[in-house]
Design a protein around this motif. Structure first.
Motif, PDB file in Angstrom:
ATOM      1  N   GLN A 151      70.647  78.125   8.212  1.00  0.00           N
ATOM      2  CA  GLN A 151      71.139  79.417   7.576  1.00  0.00           C
ATOM      3  C   GLN A 151      71.628  79.378   6.011  1.00  0.00           C
ATOM      4  OE1 GLN A 151      72.009  78.268  10.367  1.00  0.00           O
ATOM      5  NE2 GLN A 151      71.584  79.961  11.704  1.00  0.00           N
ATOM      6  N   GLU A 152      71.375  78.378   5.536  1.00  0.00           N
ATOM      7  CA  GLU A 152      71.549  78.255   3.929  1.00  0.00           C
ATOM      8  C   GLU A 152      70.256  79.035   3.260  1.00  0.00           C
ATOM      9  OE1 GLU A 152      71.435  74.175   2.579  1.00  0.00           O
ATOM     10  OE2 GLU A 152      73.269  73.638   3.261  1.00  0.00           O
ATOM     11  N   THR A 198      71.351  83.899   1.680  1.00  0.00           N
ATOM     12  CA  THR A 198      72.380  83.869   0.492  1.00  0.00           C
ATOM     13  C   THR A 198      73.088  85.006   0.723  1.00  0.00           C
ATOM     14  OG1 THR A 198      71.004  82.534  -0.720  1.00  0.00           O
ATOM     15  CG2 THR A 198      72.590  83.851  -1.901  1.00  0.00           C
ATOM     16  N   THR A 248      78.194  89.825   5.638  1.00  0.00           N
ATOM     17  CA  THR A 248      78.033  88.914   6.717  1.00  0.00           C
ATOM     18  C   THR A 248      76.698  89.006   7.191  1.00  0.00           C
ATOM     19  OG1 THR A 248      80.333  88.931   7.366  1.00  0.00           O
ATOM     20  CG2 THR A 248      78.828  87.971   8.870  1.00  0.00           C
ATOM     21  N   SER A 277      76.394  69.923  11.585  1.00  0.00           N
ATOM     22  CA  SER A 277      75.921  70.440  10.074  1.00  0.00           C
ATOM     23  C   SER A 277      74.780  69.401   9.865  1.00  0.00           C
ATOM     24  CB  SER A 277      77.105  69.911   9.221  1.00  0.00           C
ATOM     25  OG  SER A 277      76.487  70.247   8.052  1.00  0.00           O
ATOM     26  N   ARG A 299      85.432  74.166   8.308  1.00  0.00           N
ATOM     27  CA  ARG A 299      85.193  74.448   6.835  1.00  0.00           C
ATOM     28  C   ARG A 299      85.285  73.332   5.987  1.00  0.00           C
ATOM     29  NH1 ARG A 299      81.948  77.243   8.342  1.00  0.00           N
ATOM     30  NH2 ARG A 299      82.196  79.351   8.518  1.00  0.00           N
ATOM     31  N   ASP A 348      81.840  71.759   6.547  1.00  0.00           N
ATOM     32  CA  ASP A 348      80.732  72.492   6.023  1.00  0.00           C
ATOM     33  C   ASP A 348      81.218  74.056   5.877  1.00  0.00           C
ATOM     34  OD1 ASP A 348      78.383  74.005   5.803  1.00  0.00           O
ATOM     35  OD2 ASP A 348      77.416  72.472   7.288  1.00  0.00           O
ATOM     36  N   GLU A 349      81.045  74.596   4.676  1.00  0.00           N
ATOM     37  CA  GLU A 349      81.400  75.774   4.413  1.00  0.00           C
ATOM     38  C   GLU A 349      80.495  76.919   5.118  1.00  0.00           C
ATOM     39  OE1 GLU A 349      81.965  75.903   0.280  1.00  0.00           O
ATOM     40  OE2 GLU A 349      83.733  74.775   0.079  1.00  0.00           O
ATOM     41  N   LYS A 350      79.221  76.713   5.127  1.00  0.00           N
ATOM     42  CA  LYS A 350      78.080  77.624   5.485  1.00  0.00           C
ATOM     43  C   LYS A 350      77.773  77.290   7.063  1.00  0.00           C
ATOM     44  CE  LYS A 350      76.658  78.265   0.882  1.00  0.00           C
ATOM     45  NZ  LYS A 350      75.315  78.263   0.094  1.00  0.00           N
ATOM     46  N   ASP A 354      85.191  85.416   5.626  1.00  0.00           N
ATOM     47  CA  ASP A 354      84.278  84.522   5.665  1.00  0.00           C
ATOM     48  C   ASP A 354      82.853  85.037   6.251  1.00  0.00           C
ATOM     49  OD1 ASP A 354      82.675  82.054   6.803  1.00  0.00           O
ATOM     50  OD2 ASP A 354      84.716  81.131   7.183  1.00  0.00           O
ATOM     51  N   SER A 355      81.824  84.391   5.349  1.00  0.00           N
ATOM     52  CA  SER A 355      80.487  85.400   5.483  1.00  0.00           C
ATOM     53  C   SER A 355      79.871  84.458   6.792  1.00  0.00           C
ATOM     54  CB  SER A 355      79.411  85.151   4.407  1.00  0.00           C
ATOM     55  OG  SER A 355      80.277  85.952   3.236  1.00  0.00           O
ATOM     56  N   TYR A 356      80.178  83.518   7.112  1.00  0.00           N
ATOM     57  CA  TYR A 356      79.762  82.802   8.331  1.00  0.00           C
ATOM     58  C   TYR A 356      80.547  82.741   9.446  1.00  0.00           C
ATOM     59  CZ  TYR A 356      76.434  81.415   4.609  1.00  0.00           C
ATOM     60  OH  TYR A 356      75.639  81.455   3.747  1.00  0.00           O
TER      61      TYR A 356
END
Length: 570
Positions: free
Chosen positions: A4-5, A8, A147, A268, A290, A293-295, A315-317
C-alpha cells in the motif's frame, strides 16, 4: 514494507463541502437493460412512493410539491418526450405497453430517484437513504483523507475466502474438533491455494487469536507457513484478530493492546498481508497499530446496526469490516414446513440487494470504504450450530434433505449468490465464509454435492455445484447487476412444478416425503371450477401476494430498524 505504500494519498484540498446525490446506477440499469425488468413499479415505486409521506420537490424549487400521483413536466421534457408523463402509474403502464423509449424511461426514473433523495432529511445518519433495491448509487461524495478505494496493490477488489477452523475454533467446519497445528497444515495443502486462485480468488482471510504474534509460538509459525503457501499461489492475505474472553482469562485492555501491536509488527513485515482487522472498535487498538506502522491498512469490525457509532480521527488507511450475517434472528432462521423454508429463501433473496446501500453510505458519509468480512454464503438458517448447547430448534433444520436434488433450490441459491456477489462487490471486496470442510472427500461424497448445511458456507462446494457466478464478472457491473434488476421469483407456493419429489425411504408417488412427520405429503389438484373464475388458483395467487407484501414489510423493517422487535439468537 507493504504494497500500500505505492498508494500515495494526500489530504483533500476541496475548499467547499459537496452534497451527495443519489441516482440510478447506469452500469446496471440503462437503455439496454431496462427491458429486462419484469415490474418497474415494484422495483422503484413500491418503496419510493412512500418516502417523505409521498412528497418530493425540485431543486431549485418551482413553487410546487410533487409525488407519485403528480410528476413535474420537466421529467418528460428532460427525457425528450413531448407528451408529458403525468404520474408513476401512467409511466408504468406506458412502459408495459412499449409506448416509450428505453432511454426515456431510464431518464424519468433517474430524475424521480434523485428528486426523492434530494427531498429527504437525515441522510447523513440513514445508511439506506439511497436504497432502491440495489439499483441506485451515491455520488458526489467528498473525502477528507482521499482514502484508497482498494486494499490490493493491483487495484482490484478483494475476492477472498476464509480459512475457517484453522486457528480459531469453528467446529462446524472441522468435524466437531479443534485442530492441532499439524492437522491445520494437512487441512490446507498447497493445491487448495492453487485451486482458490484458479477459481478467481485473490486473497485469503485468516482469523487468528489476538495474542498469536505476541506469544510467537507454534500458531504463529503455522500462520507463516500458510502465508507462504498463499503467496506461492499468487494470493494476498488479511489477518483477522479475534479477541479472547477477557473476563474468563483475566486479560486486560492494556494486554490486548500489546497483542495487537505485535500483530501489527508481523503484518508490517509481511509482503503477503495487505490488511489487519482489529478485534473491536476500541480506539486504543488503532493507536497500538499506528505505533508500529502509520500506513498499514486497518479494518475496524462493525455491523449494519452499528454504522452510526463508528467514530475515528481521519486516517487514510482505515477501513470498515462489515459483517452482513442475516442468520442471527428468528426472522432470519425460523421455519417449520417446506413452504416456510421457501418463503425464508425468498426473504433472504429480497433483502440482499439492498445491502449495497450501507456499503456505499459508509464510504460516502463516513469516509470509510467497506470490506465485507462475514455473511457471504448460501446459508439461510443456523443449522451449522444445531449440535451446539443452547441451539434453539424452530424446525428449521428438519427438511434439509428436500433441498439436495431440488431444481427449485438450485435456482434460488444461484439467485442468492448472484445478488450477494453484486452487492458485496460495491466496496473494497468480500470474503466467503469458508473454503471446505475438514475431512471432506473421505466420506465418498463428491465435492459439490450439498448434502450438509455446512457445505453452503464452503466456496469450493458452492462453486462445484454451479451456484457461483464467475468471479471475473465482478469487474463487470452490468453482468452481476442483472441479478438485482428484478425481485426473486415468487414461486414458493407448494404444489407447483418447482417442487420435485424428494428421494425418500418410501415411494410417495406424486407426493414427497416429510422427514418431520415421517409421512408422505401430497398436493391434490382442485377439480375444475364450474365458472371461468378458477377460485382455488385465485386463492393461491392471493396467498403469494400476501407473502410478497409481508416480505416487503420485512425489507422496510430491515432498512429502518434492522431486526428490531425480533429476538436475537445466542
Amino acid at each position: 514494507k507493504h504494497p500500500q505504500e505505492k498508494l500515495t494519498k494526500q489530504r483533500s484540498t476541496m475548499s467547499s463541502p459537496t452534497t451527495p446525490t443519489c441516482s440510478i446506477d447506469r452500469d446496471v440499469l440503462n437503455e439496454n437493460t431496462v427491458g429486462q425488468m419484469d415490474d418497474l413499479g415494484l422495483q422503484f415505486f413500491a418503496k419510493l412512493c412512500g418516502a417523505n409521506r409521498g412528497a418530493f420537490v425540485l431543486n431549485p424549487p418551482d413553487g410546487k410539491t410533487y409525488g407519485c400521483l403528480a410528476f413535474p413536466k420537466s421529467f418528460s421534457t428532460n427525457a425528450g418526450i413531448s407528451n408529458a408523463i403525468p404520474d408513476s402509474a401512467n409511466l408504468t403502464q406506458t412502459f408495459a405497453k412499449g409506448d416509450i423509449t428505453a432511454s426515456a424511461i431510464v431518464e424519468i426514473v433517474d430524475q424521480y430517484v434523485s428528486a426523492v433523495y434530494g427531498s429527504s432529511s437525515g441522510l447523513d445518519v440513514d445508511p439506506y437513504g439511497c436504497d432502491v433495491n440495489g439499483l441506485a448509487t451515491l455520488s458526489n461524495c467528498e473525502s477528507a483523507t482521499d482514502t484508497a478505494k482498494s486494499l490490493r496493490p493491483d487495484g482490484d477488489i478483494v475476492k477472498a475466502v476464509t480459512l475457517a477452523g484453522a486457528f480459531v475454533p469453528h467446529t462446524w467446519a472441522t468435524n466437531g474438533k479443534v485442530l492441532s497445528m499439524d492437522e491445520v497444515k494437512d487441512f490446507y495443502p498447497s493445491k487448495d491455494f492453487r485451486q482458490m486462485a484458479d477459481l478467481g480468488v485473490n486473497t485469503v482471510q485468516i482469523p487468528v487469536p489476538c495474542d498469536t504474534f505476541y506469544k510467537n509460538g507454534e500458531v504463529a509459525n503455522t500462520v507463516s507457513y500458510l502465508l507462504y503457501k498463499a503467496d506461492k499461489a499468487g494470493l494476498s492475505a488479511i489477518l483477522v484478530l479475534v479477541a479472547p474472553d477477557t473476563e474468563e482469562e483475566g486479560i486486560t485492555d492494556e494486554m490486548v493492546d500489546e497483542h495487537v501491536k505485535s500483530a501489527a509488527a508481523f503484518a508490517s513485515d509481511s509482503s503477503t498481508v495487505i490488511a489487519l482487522q482489529l478485534p473491536s472498535q476500541r480506539a486504543s487498538l488503532l493507536s497500538a497499530v499506528r505505533s508500529e506502522d502509520e500506513k498499514l491498512p486497518v479494518l475496524v469490525p462493525t455491523k449494519v446496526g452499528q454504522l452510526n457509532n463508528l467514530s475515528f480521527p481521519p486516517d487514510s488507511y482505515l477501513f470498515a469490516a462489515l459483517d452482513v450475517t442475516s442468520t442471527t434472528s428468528v426472522a432470519g432462521v425460523a421455519s417449520s414446513d417446506s413452504e416456510g423454508d421457501r418463503m425464508k429463501m425468498f426473504y433472504h433473496e429480497s433483502i440482499t440487494c439492498i445491502d449495497r446501500s450501507p456499503i456505499e453510505w459508509l464510504q460516502c458519509y463516513r469516509d470509510m470504504p467497506v470490506y465485507v468480512t462475514g455473511g457471504f454464503d448460501l446459508a439461510i438458517d443456523n443449522c451449522i450450530d444445531q449440535d451446539e448447547k443452547g441451539f434453539k430448534d424452530y424446525g428449521q433444520c428438519d427438511r434439509f434433505d428436500e433441498t439436495i436434488d431440488s431444481g427449485w433450490w438450485q435456482r434460488h441459491r444461484l439467485s442468492l449468490a448472484s445478488r450477494q456477489l453484486f452487492a458485496y462487490s460495491k466496496g473494497l471486496g468480500w470474503t466467503f465464509s469458508a473454503w471446505k470442510l475438514y475431512g471432506e472427500g473421505t466420506d465418498g461424497v463428491k465435492i459439490g454435492v450439498l448434502n450438509d448445511p455446512a457445505k453452503l458456507l464452503c466456496l469450493r462446494d458452492v462453486a462445484a455445484a454451479g451456484l457461483l457466478p464467475p468471479l471475473s464478472s465482478t469487474s463487470n457491473s452490468s453482468a452481476v447487476g442483472a441479478a438485482c434488476l428484478n425481485g426473486p421469483l415468487t414461486d414458493f407456493a407448494m404444489g407447483d412444478d418447482t417442487f420435485a419429489p424428494t428421494p425418500a425411504p418410501h415411494d410417495c408417488g406424486e407426493g414427497w416425503w416429510n422427514p418431520a412427520t415421517l409421512e408422505c405429503d401430497y398436493w391434490i389438484p382442485p377439480p375444475p371450477a364450474p365458472t371461468p373464475t378458477d377460485y382455488p388458483t385465485l386463492l393461491k395467487g392471493a396467498a403469494c401476494g400476501v407473502v410478497v407484501a409481508l416480505v416487503l414489510t420485512w425489507v422496510v423493517k430491515k432498512m429502518t430498524g434492522g431486526n428490531e422487535g425480533y429476538q436475537t439468537l445466542p
